[in-house]
Design an enzyme around this catalytic site. Structure first.
Site, PDB file in Angstrom:
ATOM      1  N   PRO A 116       0.828  -1.216   0.000  1.00  0.00           N
ATOM      2  CA  PRO A 116       0.000   0.000   0.000  1.00  0.00           C
ATOM      3  C   PRO A 116       0.856   1.257   0.000  1.00  0.00           C
ATOM      4  CG  PRO A 116      -0.869  -1.603   1.561  1.00  0.00           C
ATOM      5  CD  PRO A 116       0.439  -2.155   1.051  1.00  0.00           C
ATOM      6  N   CYS A 117       0.429   2.245  -0.772  1.00  0.00           N
ATOM      7  CA  CYS A 117       1.289   3.399  -1.044  1.00  0.00           C
ATOM      8  C   CYS A 117       0.979   4.619  -0.186  1.00  0.00           C
ATOM      9  CB  CYS A 117       1.171   3.783  -2.516  1.00  0.00           C
ATOM     10  SG  CYS A 117      -0.519   4.235  -3.010  1.00  0.00           S
ATOM     11  N   GLN A 118      -0.068   4.565   0.648  1.00  0.00           N
ATOM     12  CA  GLN A 118      -0.484   5.778   1.353  1.00  0.00           C
ATOM     13  C   GLN A 118       0.616   6.353   2.223  1.00  0.00           C
ATOM     14  OE1 GLN A 118      -2.096   2.896   1.232  1.00  0.00           O
ATOM     15  NE2 GLN A 118      -4.308   3.142   1.065  1.00  0.00           N
TER      16      GLN A 118
END
Length: 417
Positions: A116-118
């Site tokens: 996940p890139c958040q």
């Protein structure tokens, strides 16, 4: 057969490029239940397609077959490829055991995926700064490396937001050089040769400006090629959104219309998107309140007149309902019909204000199927298990058309062409 393990799979946009007789998707690992159901449906689709028996899939898309009926119509080995677990210390050994059971003593040739890139995104970075010491998402890449150590693949593809290049670790130093070093030494010193580049999906035919960091790693024995040089041979121009949506039905907000228009789709759609033997599905648009619909008209008209996005503070005063009208000034954004889309992100699952349909007469945000087309998912790709879940999966995905270019480069490399 080239065995692939897909980590942090989402709906499987990245694995769409590694389908076909040359590749075997051994396992998908994904924590989101709805995305795992989507992956199961897609695995079933390919199983039935390879056996020339797509009738059950067609019945499922038509609503004549339930999810449980569809899954029970194929061998358990098909749906067992999907591992619905978070990649973490608690579950990693269980995941290894599941993958090993699927491998049957065969090797893993490639690992693909991206956490996940958040945590790395420049959007909200200041807000997340205080939580950096406890944000475990920052170091999910270390689990990716555990898979490299376990399976020693010939290559890997790691995908993430370009903000990773500028992200600073808890010690105030850039994190990316540390990640590079960890990847390079995953199997011991100098075990992988790395290349990385910011890739814009629009350069590869995707009708969307979507920039992502791609890290490609290979063992030193695979020399004499450059992944990104080879990838550049697959560059092509994308269609406009008007072309992309041309054969989709005209509808208003809150409607569902799964009947194609009686027109000839453009060549891009015929080649990459539309499959004639299946019905159109998930062409669902959100219901909007009257205030938002008035704003949509004004925003689209401004886009048509000036090609600019109207600031929230410039709307007629009676339409401004948020107290803090001086922030989030771009909260409404219209798509441009004669161009491509801005980046589709997972926030589209919360509202469609950032993705207003370019046709002012339709006066709505884009449908699930239209968002999927912008990401180049084919129309026969079905997203479980709700409209919100579908939008989230679409926004998080790697565009399949881009991933197909990745797959072609890998195939050319391994075949020596």
């Amino acid at each position: 057969m080239i065995n692939i393990v897909d980590l942090f799979s989402g709906a499987g946009g990245l694995t769409e490029g590694f389908r076909g007789s040359e590749f075997n998707i051994v396992s998908h690992v994904e924590m989101d239940k709805a995305a795992c159901q989507t992956l199961q449906v897609r695995e079933i689709y390919y199983h039935l397609k390879n056996n020339n028996n797509l009738n059950n899939y067609n019945e499922y898309l038509a609503g004549n077959l339930s999810f449980s009926q569809l899954t029970s119509s194929v061998p358990e080995s098909i749906t067992n490829k999907i591992i619905n677990l978070p990649i973490c210390e608690e579950h990693i050994q269980s995941i290894f055991n599941r993958i090993d059971a699927e491998l049957s003593d065969n090797s893993v040739h490639g690992i693909i995926g991206g956490p996940p890139c958040q945590a790395y995104s420049t959007i909200g970075r200041a807000r997340n700064e205080s939580k950096k010491h406890e944000d475990q998402r920052i170091y999910l890449y270390k689990y990716y490396i555990e898979f490299l150590r376990k399976y020693s693949p010939d290559f890997f593809i790691f995908e993430n937001v370009k903000g990773l290049l500028s992200y600073k670790d808890v010690d105030g130093n850039l994190l990316f050089p540390k990640i590079e070093k960890d990847f390079q030494n995953a199997l011991g010193e100098n075990s992988y040769v790395l290349q990385h580049q910011i890739i814009n999906s629009a350069d590869f035919g995707v009708p969307q400006k979507r920039e992502r960091l791609i890290i490609f790693g290979r063992k030193p024995s695979f020399n004499g090629f450059n992944f990104f040089d080879d990838l550049s041979h697959f560059k092509t121009n994308p269609p406009t959104l008007n072309e992309l949506f041309y054969d989709l039905p005209i509808m208003k907000n809150g409607e569902t219309n799964n009947d194609y228009r009686p027109v000839e789709p453009v060549e891009f759609v015929k080649k990459f998107i539309r499959t004639e033997e299946f019905p159109l599905t998930q062409n669902i648009s959100r219901k909007n309140n009257l205030n938002d619909l008035e704003i949509y008209k004004i925003v689209v008209q401004e886009k048509l007149n000036t090609n600019n996005n109207l600031k929230y503070s410039d709307l007629p005063q009676e339409l401004i309902k948020h107290k803090k009208s001086n922030i989030f000034l771009d909260r409404f954004k219209a798509l441009q019909g004669d161009s491509i889309s801005h980046t589709v992100v997972a926030h589209i699952s919360k509202d469609g204000h950032y993705y207003i349909h370019p046709d002012i007469n339709q006066n709505r945000s884009i449908s699930v199927r239209e968002a999927a087309r912008i990401q180049t998912f084919p129309d026969d790709f079905y997203f479980e298990n709700s409209r919100t879940a579908a939008f989230k999966q679409i926004g998080n995905a790697v565009p399949p058309l881009l991933s197909k270019a990745f797959g072609k480069v890998i195939m050319n490399i391994l075949s020596g062409s």
